[in-house]
Structures are given as structure tokens and as C-alpha cells.
Write an enzyme that holds these catalytic residues in place. Sequence first.
Site, PDB file in Angstrom:
ATOM      1  N   GLU A  47       0.816  -1.215   0.000  1.00  0.00           N
ATOM      2  CA  GLU A  47       0.000   0.000   0.000  1.00  0.00           C
ATOM      3  C   GLU A  47       0.851   1.267   0.000  1.00  0.00           C
ATOM      4  O   GLU A  47       0.420   2.321  -0.485  1.00  0.00           O
ATOM      5  CB  GLU A  47      -0.959   0.012   1.193  1.00  0.00           C
ATOM      6  CG  GLU A  47      -2.088  -1.014   1.108  1.00  0.00           C
ATOM      7  CD  GLU A  47      -1.697  -2.384   1.625  1.00  0.00           C
ATOM      8  OE1 GLU A  47      -0.498  -2.615   1.907  1.00  0.00           O
ATOM      9  OE2 GLU A  47      -2.593  -3.243   1.757  1.00  0.00           O
ATOM     10  N   PHE A 109     -11.074  -7.259  14.320  1.00  0.00           N
ATOM     11  CA  PHE A 109     -10.005  -7.723  13.436  1.00  0.00           C
ATOM     12  C   PHE A 109      -9.713  -6.653  12.374  1.00  0.00           C
ATOM     13  O   PHE A 109     -10.598  -6.171  11.703  1.00  0.00           O
ATOM     14  CB  PHE A 109     -10.420  -9.039  12.769  1.00  0.00           C
ATOM     15  CG  PHE A 109      -9.405  -9.529  11.767  1.00  0.00           C
ATOM     16  CD1 PHE A 109      -8.142  -9.943  12.187  1.00  0.00           C
ATOM     17  CD2 PHE A 109      -9.691  -9.550  10.421  1.00  0.00           C
ATOM     18  CE1 PHE A 109      -7.193 -10.377  11.261  1.00  0.00           C
ATOM     19  CE2 PHE A 109      -8.758  -9.985   9.487  1.00  0.00           C
ATOM     20  CZ  PHE A 109      -7.500 -10.401   9.909  1.00  0.00           C
ATOM     21  N   GLN A 110      -8.467  -6.298  12.237  1.00  0.00           N
ATOM     22  CA  GLN A 110      -7.990  -5.288  11.280  1.00  0.00           C
ATOM     23  C   GLN A 110      -8.650  -3.920  11.491  1.00  0.00           C
ATOM     24  O   GLN A 110      -8.852  -3.174  10.540  1.00  0.00           O
ATOM     25  CB  GLN A 110      -8.160  -5.765   9.833  1.00  0.00           C
ATOM     26  CG  GLN A 110      -7.246  -6.949   9.518  1.00  0.00           C
ATOM     27  CD  GLN A 110      -7.086  -7.246   8.033  1.00  0.00           C
ATOM     28  OE1 GLN A 110      -8.013  -7.055   7.254  1.00  0.00           O
ATOM     29  NE2 GLN A 110      -5.915  -7.732   7.643  1.00  0.00           N
ATOM     30  N   LYS A 159     -17.238  -0.375   6.468  1.00  0.00           N
ATOM     31  CA  LYS A 159     -17.794  -1.341   5.514  1.00  0.00           C
ATOM     32  C   LYS A 159     -19.322  -1.196   5.457  1.00  0.00           C
ATOM     33  O   LYS A 159     -19.936  -1.401   4.415  1.00  0.00           O
ATOM     34  CB  LYS A 159     -17.399  -2.762   5.968  1.00  0.00           C
ATOM     35  CG  LYS A 159     -17.417  -3.778   4.843  1.00  0.00           C
ATOM     36  CD  LYS A 159     -16.755  -5.079   5.272  1.00  0.00           C
ATOM     37  CE  LYS A 159     -16.883  -6.142   4.192  1.00  0.00           C
ATOM     38  NZ  LYS A 159     -16.244  -7.417   4.594  1.00  0.00           N
ATOM     39  N   MET A 478      24.590   8.265   1.229  1.00  0.00           N
ATOM     40  CA  MET A 478      24.596   9.544   1.936  1.00  0.00           C
ATOM     41  C   MET A 478      24.908   9.350   3.414  1.00  0.00           C
ATOM     42  O   MET A 478      25.624  10.147   4.029  1.00  0.00           O
ATOM     43  CB  MET A 478      23.241  10.250   1.761  1.00  0.00           C
ATOM     44  CG  MET A 478      23.213  11.659   2.307  1.00  0.00           C
ATOM     45  SD  MET A 478      24.425  12.736   1.507  1.00  0.00           S
ATOM     46  CE  MET A 478      23.418  13.480   0.213  1.00  0.00           C
TER      47      MET A 478
END
Lengths: 571, 156
Positions: A47, A109-110, A159, A478
Site C-alpha cells: 500500500e 479484526f484489522q 464497511k 549519503m
Amino acid sequence: MIGADALLATLERKGVKEIFAYPGGAVLPIYDRMPNYDIRRILVRHEQAAAFAAQGYSRATGGVGVCLATSGPGATNLVTGIADAKLDNIPMVAITGNVFTHLIGTDAFQEVDIVGICEPIVKHSYFVTDANEIPRVLEEAFYVAKSGRPGPVLIDITKTAQSDSLDPAIVKSILSGEPVEIDLPGYLGDPEPDLSEANTVVDIIAEAERPVVIYGHGVNLSGAEAELQEFLDITGIPHVWTLHGIGSADETGELALGMLGMHGTGTANYAVHHADVIVGIGIRFDDRITGLLKEFQSNNKIVHFDIDRAEFDKNVDLDGRILGQLRETLPVINQKLKNSELELGSKIGEWCGLLRGKKKEWKLDPNKPKVLTEIAVINELYKIIDQDDIVTVDVGQHEMWAAQRFFPKKSRKFLASGGAGTMGFSFPAAIGAAFSGNDVWSISGDGGFQMNIQEFATCVQDKIPVKIMVLNNSFLGMVRQWQELFYDNNYVDTPLVNPDFAAVAAAYGIPSFTVTNLKDTTEVLQKMKAYNDGPIFCEFKVEKEENVFPMVPAGESLGNTKLNKDTTIED
Amino acid sequence: MEKYVILAVTENHPGVLSRMTGLLRRKMFNIDSLTVGKTTNPRISRFTIVILGNEKQARKIARNIENFIEVIEVHVMKMDEIVSREISLVRVKADSVSDPEVLFVFPGVEVKERLDGDEIELEVIDRDDQTDNFMQYLLDHDVLVEKWVRSGVIAV
């Protein structure tokens, strides 16, 4: 019509042609309806890459990129990309699904509080539990993201809201294409220009003997490139630019002194250090360009053009302020300068002469390279690319070498993660930038490339034509440079053991090359340029321990700009 | 360091308070007091935020608050240039008040009631500095304070 339809129909109506997204449980209602809409899905493999691709699209086109992720880890994986967009003022709409409304607050959940997590790194955010709000929220999100000082907007939709049916009246209004009313009583969008200090600013500019213009990202964000060029032409003032200013004016003239700051050119930093007047146009005076503030601000006057009043007097105390979109305010100042009786430029002849001399004296790359260095590859690349080509860079040495040497004729051609300095930016940003229709070259180091190497799969599955370059010096270059210069060569965890990058690319089905010497460089770059059938890859095995100069050690004055290890611009 | 009051008129949405306090935290202000409530228009809230700092810091933070999408109006003023009040509900140990007069010296103090013999309840409505003074005054007179609940400052 359910919430998911309302979301997709509104995106379609906003002109969104592609979204960078990854599916998951809490966005299934949206995915289920996606095939019914004329929006292309780009299936990223992490993502974070969706957020950078959306940004890359925004940066390259001036539009508003859209990314989408599921709840929980899907949403948290967007966070770095959102923070990066906030620091660089990139308009972007990030959409996340969340768990069913009745599960919110139950540690389901999640479930994560992504609105809470993102609070300090968004321009605005929404948590949507009612399907009927979706059209209005999206309309507002696009407006907020793009107007005024741009930035990312997060929309978290449960949802339940994605699945619920909308009220018939709202459905009717969506189907009829009626404009959706927004409700933002506290938001002005583009602020009314405030030119109350215009005469002061004009006088300061006219009376300057050693003036310098610093222009930055605000110029291309406002679409004020022509207005800036006119300002530079009228005043004849030497100019320098920030990382995000690259390409916003003619950067090839004798008085175009280069990028300024920590790795700015000697001349740019010399000019700013010795200026009696600094004109900041669409910049935010951040620490990487000012160096030690008390020396940046000594014996000079500073005037500032910006769209955000909160930027005025933030890091430096100003002597003049012009608020508003640069495309609106610069023409007013230009007209005043043209109308005035002042003999513009009459006092700055000596100063300009001095700077012309310094620019010649401190020219970059006076000698032809003999071995394969990052600078050599970058210079060869710039010789062969077309003027509409876009270059995206990662973060670190190659980024600075590439920034110092790029003088594109247009803005939005050099895309970098400036404020956040996010490794792993270049490749996914290039994927998004490819949807501008221009050829895109992604440059990364061997460290940063591995942070989003999985996007090879995205390029293959969606046939995205990115020309991918990895400049491999087997170090986090760097950081190694800082360890060499400030930590007594104590190279802790900067040497990297890398895979055979070309073999990895090939395993994904991407044509690939490995270049190990200077003489093959141009030929391979030409092959990459000519290729137009999807992604193509090349690893350049470059010299290992080169250092980026000029360099201002962190926290020191621009006057301490080191041209090399032993010489500063004041020596 | 002086006290500055930031008055903000905002949309009455969940999350606005969190944005405000988050901003103050990341700009390293410790909030001296913060109150928020609905107005005659239930869609609009009014914040009174008191911070410690100098005028420049206060104006900077006010500009950042102004940039929030849901913030409609912001004013910033020095605490001593503004009409402000704070309410305290106080319970003191009755038998520690040797001279009842000490409870009546400050005009903003009202003695509400004696609770079940051993506690006295007071209500203080005054400026916050006067409230501080009264608190000190009671301590100086050996009055035992059981509870002191302050509402935070409101100002117009």
C-alpha cells in the site's frame, strides 16, 4: 445504489481515470462494484506504493491522485506516503475501508483508528459511517486537497457505509449529475490575495544592491511559472531554486545560479549568504536551504510570497509579505515594478558580475569522468532524454547529484521526496507519473530501491512503462558520507550486500541490463529510451565511495559551503 | 512567558478537539486550560484555549489553528486584556476553618452549603489569577482543601 457505488460514481464524475489500490476485507464492497465503472485499478504490491504512485500522478500532472487500501495494516501502510504528501504539499485523496460500523471501537479484526493516526499528517480527514455522506465528502476532499496550500485528504469509510443503500433523493441527484453541495464554512480555499505590503516589497526590491530570488514548489503548485519568469526578466535579479523549484523558470542563464541549500551549488549558496535582499517566492525557508538561521538572516531584508499566512515569519523574520496564489499576486507586483519610476537593475550590475564570475569558477564537473560514477550516469541520462521526460529520484546521494545537474525547460519534470526524504519513493512515484503520458525515468540507489522492489510486479501486471535505473554503490551512500565526514569513517550498517538486481528484474519478466563501465552507459540508456513495451531495467555498478559536494554541514551557515573536503566558498 | 487566550469558533464535529490538542502538543505547548462548548447554533462550538508563551508564539499557533478546515474564526489575546472567568467547585474541611471570615474575603466566592457536618462546599467564579490567589490564601490560613475542581477558563 450502495455507498460503494456512490464512491465510484463520484470518483468517475471527478474525472478520476485510475486509482492505485490494494484489496482487502474492509474494501470488498468497493472492489465488488469496481468493474462497473470506468476507472482503471493499478494493483500495487504494497500500500505504501499506492500512496507514492498517487502522489507521482499528482506531481506529474497537477491533478489529484487517488489511492485506496483496506483497514488495519492496509491503512497503516499508507501512512508514510501520506506524511510525505503533507510535507511536500501534494494534493492526494487517500481512501481506506474500515470495519463494520457496529464493530468500531471494539478492537475488531484489522481495526485501527487511521483517522487518529494520520491526524498530524493530513490537510483534512473524514470518518464516514453514513453512505449518504459519501458524495459530499468526496466532493469536499478533492476541493480541499487541491485548493489553497494543497495536501493529502484521508477518507475512512466503514464497511457498513460502503454497503448501505443511499436515500432515493441522493441517488436521483447523483444520477442526474447535479453538482454536489459542499459544506465547509471554515475553509476559504484559495485565500483572498493580501497585497497590503506590495509597495514596501517593491521598494525593497528596487533599492537592493545584492538581491537574490529563491523560488520553490509554490510556483508550480500555483501554475505561476510564466509570472515568475516575467518577474525575473523585469528585475534582472540573480536566482536560485529549491529542490521542488527545479524547472519553474529558465535555469540556463548566466544569473541562474543553481539549487541552493545543503547540497546547493557554491554560487547559489554564496549569493544567498551575501545577499542584502532575499526574495522568497513559494518557499518555506526550511532548514535544508537556510543552514544556520542566524547567519541566513543577518544584514539583509527578506520578503516572502506565499499562499499560507502561517508560513510568514515562521522560520525567518520578514520585512515584507505578499499573501495569495502566486499566479495572482506576481502579476500585480510585476505591473507595479514596470510602472514604477525606479531604475530597476541599475544598482545590481557589480553584484551580477561577481556572481557570473563565481558561477564560472565553481562550475560542476569541470573534468570528463574516467570511471563509472553516479554523476557520469546522470549526466549521460540528461543528454539523451526528451524535454517532456520525467525523472523521479529516491533519497540520498544520487538525488542530490541529479538535482544539481537537471535544468528541464518545464516544471513537474523532477519528482523527489523533499520534505520527508523518503527512501523507496522513486519507483512507485514513477509508476504514478507514467499516467501523465510522458516517458518516466526512475533513479534509485541500491538501498532505496529495495524498499519498494516488489513494484516490479505492478509494472509487469499493469504494463506500466517505467525506465528503471538503480545506481548501485553497495552503500547507503549519503549516510556513509556522513559517517566518513562526521563519525570518523565508522561505517556501521551502511555497506549493503545486494542481489543481482538485473536477475531479479528478469525473474519478474522485465528486460534488464547491468552496466559496469562508462563506455556502455549511453548505449544502454538509448536502448531504454527506445523501448516502449512496458518496464525496462538497468543496474549501474558505480564507484563506491564518492561524496556529494558542495555540502553545508548540518546546522552550519551557507557561508561554510564546502566545495570539496578542504575548501569552502569563503576560502 | 505570559498567558495568551486563543478563542476559536469551529464546526461542532467529532475530532476537532483532538486536532487542536494534537497541534498544541506537536508545537510543544503545554495547555494551561482548554474549554469547549456548543453555542446558540448547535452546529458551532466555541473554544477557549489558554497557553503560556510570548506574543509571537501565540500568533503563530493561532495561524495554524486557523488553517484547520473546520475552524471558522480565531482570535488571540493577552489574558489580562480580556474578560475571562473560571469556575471552581471546592470542598474544605469544616473544622480547619478557624475563622469563617476567610471564606468571604474574595468577592467571587460563594459558600454553598455545609455537607454532613465536616465539609464546606464553595463555588468560586473569578478570573483564573484571582482563583489562584484564593487558593493560596486558603493554604496560608491553614484551611484543609479536600477537593478543588477547576472548569478551565472561558473568555469573550
